[in-house]
Design an enzyme around this catalytic site. Structure first.
Site, PDB file in Angstrom:
ATOM      1  CB  CYS A  24      -3.725   3.274  -1.573  1.00 47.96           C
ATOM      2  SG  CYS A  24      -4.885   4.605  -1.204  1.00 47.96           S
ATOM      3  CG  HIS A  32      -1.919   1.001   1.370  1.00 43.30           C
ATOM      4  ND1 HIS A  32      -1.642   2.312   1.710  1.00 43.30           N
ATOM      5  CD2 HIS A  32      -3.273   0.932   1.208  1.00 43.30           C
ATOM      6  CE1 HIS A  32      -2.780   2.995   1.757  1.00 43.30           C
ATOM      7  NE2 HIS A  32      -3.778   2.188   1.448  1.00 43.30           N
ATOM      8  CD  GLN A  78      -7.036  -4.594   4.168  1.00 47.61           C
ATOM      9  OE1 GLN A  78      -8.005  -5.315   4.437  1.00 47.61           O
ATOM     10  NE2 GLN A  78      -7.169  -3.316   3.853  1.00 47.61           N
ATOM     11  CE  LYS A 131      -7.553  -0.236   6.031  1.00 46.90           C
ATOM     12  NZ  LYS A 131      -8.503   0.222   5.006  1.00 46.90           N
ATOM     13  CG  ASP A 180       0.103  -2.409   6.016  1.00 45.09           C
ATOM     14  OD1 ASP A 180      -0.807  -2.574   6.854  1.00 45.09           O
ATOM     15  OD2 ASP A 180      -0.069  -1.825   4.934  1.00 45.09           O
TER      16      ASP A 180
END
Length: 411
Positions: A369, A128, A208, A231, A205
């Site tokens: 993104c 991202h 997700q 999220k 990251d």
């Protein structure tokens, strides 16, 4: 992600906990398939935020009166709840606005003082922008360079190429746990193990990953792990950075102001201990208390069961979409989260998404993104359907039926 269920859960009852999912859009029942963008919020989260403002609203760590004490305890309680959910110590968890802030914190507080000309930062093609742009800015200021690890066409990382790119000049690896575009689940523990052998610091990251699978961050072996609260059924403007304690203690503050200090004089300042050293100013108190409620909600269901539910939805959706002529799925890794990026021959992604919205189906269109990833596949944009445990198999069928209708309209 093939995860077996462990409990019998009434998923229709769970869905009923999400008020927004009962509405209509364009005269049709809403089919919300954009949870990778932001998840919907259960009543428990909405009510927790509402209760804070109605009964406890005060600033944290600044007053000894009752409201101030209640606010501080609720805020720090949310930190402890989130830390337990991630398998980490609460004094290693910096609360912040989300993954973007968290990665910038690492970039400016850990990397900027340490990197120099000749050093390199290694990133994957599937990152991202939030795990690309901060490192570009740091590289420009330090003279370091950016190296890129490429993918296979199915959307899996080329692990041999990644390991080969871990050369002596690489000081930091930025890597996503789960691709927001492809759904690919990367083998983070194995990747971090190889990086640690070479003395490379790892920044993961987890935006997700945290909403969709069980997490035990210490078992991954990374140095930094970032998450985003909105999220995972929490309010927007919430999230956290986990970091190894030795890193937090060695890092200077990213922002200066209140709360992050012990003592201020004009001839110098004594900074607070981590994690508060990195939490300048009044935080998003209600938001993070709401995030604590979201974590409690997810934990009550069980992350293993959430993963199994979403895997079943992913399997059903994939099988049905592949029956549509001219439809191409971007990202077919064997280990996937419940994300499907797709294109239809002769149709622009934005047109598809606009027409699906007229049928009450919310999907995202665009580059997500992830410009470098779009360039890899040679496309300007994709449509993305992302599923959560509150979706149903009937909604998958409604989505597929709407897509077939749109396909006919576009010829």
């Amino acid at each position: 992600m093939n995860a077996p269920a462990t409990n019998a859960i009434d998923w229709n009852a769970v869905r009923a906990d999400f008020p927004l999912l009962a509405r209509e859009v364009n005269g049709k029942p809403l089919v919300y398939l954009d949870s990778a963008n932001t998840s919907q919020k259960p009543a428990a989260v909405i009510e927790t935020v509402d209760d804070f403002f109605r009964r406890h609203n005060a600033n944290v760590s600044r007053a000894v009166h009752t409201l101030g004490s209640e606010a501080t305890e609720a805020y720090e309680g949310a930190r402890r709840t989130l830390a337990a959910f991630l398998g980490v110590r609460s004094d290693e968890l910096v609360l912040c606005s989300g993954t973007t802030f968290a990665i910038n914190l690492v970039a400016y507080s850990w990397a900027l003082p340490r990197l120099k000309p000749g050093d390199a930062i290694l990133l994957s093609r599937m990152e991202h922008h939030a795990n690309i742009v901060p490192w570009q800015l740091v590289a420009q200021r330090t003279g370091a360079t950016i190296k890129v690890a490429e993918l296979h066409q199915d959307g899996t990382l080329d692990l041999d190429a990644l390991h080969a790119a871990m050369t002596p000049e690489v000081k930091l690896l930025g890597i996503t746990h789960v691709s927001n575009v492809l759904g690919t689940i990367n083998p983070i523990a194995a990747i971090c193990r190889e990086a640690r052998k070479r003395g490379i610091v790892t920044v993961v990251d987890g935006s997700q990953a945290a909403p969709h699978m069980p997490l035990d961050i210490p078992s991954l072996g990374c140095d930094f792990y970032a998450i985003t609260g909105h999220k995972m059924c929490g309010p927007t403007g919430t999230g956290a950075l986990w970091a190894r304690r030795e890193h937090l203690e060695a890092m200077p503050p990213f922002l200066g102001g209140g709360e992050m200090i012990k003592e201020v004089r004009f001839d110098g300042t004594v900074f607070n201990d981590p994690p508060h050293r990195f939490e300048a100013g009044t935080p998003n108190i209600a938001g993070h208390i709401g995030l604590g409620a979201a974590v409690d909600f997810l934990s009550s269901l069980g992350m293993q069961d959430i993963a199994a539910r979403e895997h079943a939805l992913l399997t059903h959706a994939t099988e049905q979409l592949l029956k549509i002529d001219g439809l191409r799925i971007i990202g077919t890794a064997p280990e996937k989260a419940a994300v499907i990026s797709f294109l239809v021959d002769g149709a622009h992604a934005h047109d598809l998404a606009t027409l699906l919205d007229l049928e009450g189906v919310a999907v995202r269109s665009g580059h997500h993104c992830a410009h470098p990833l779009m360039q890899f596949y040679g496309v300007p944009a994709t449509c993305r359907a992302s599923f959560a445990f509150y979706n149903t198999h009937d909604e998958v069928d409604a989505f597929v039926a709407a897509l077939r209708k749109v396909r006919r309209l576009l010829g």
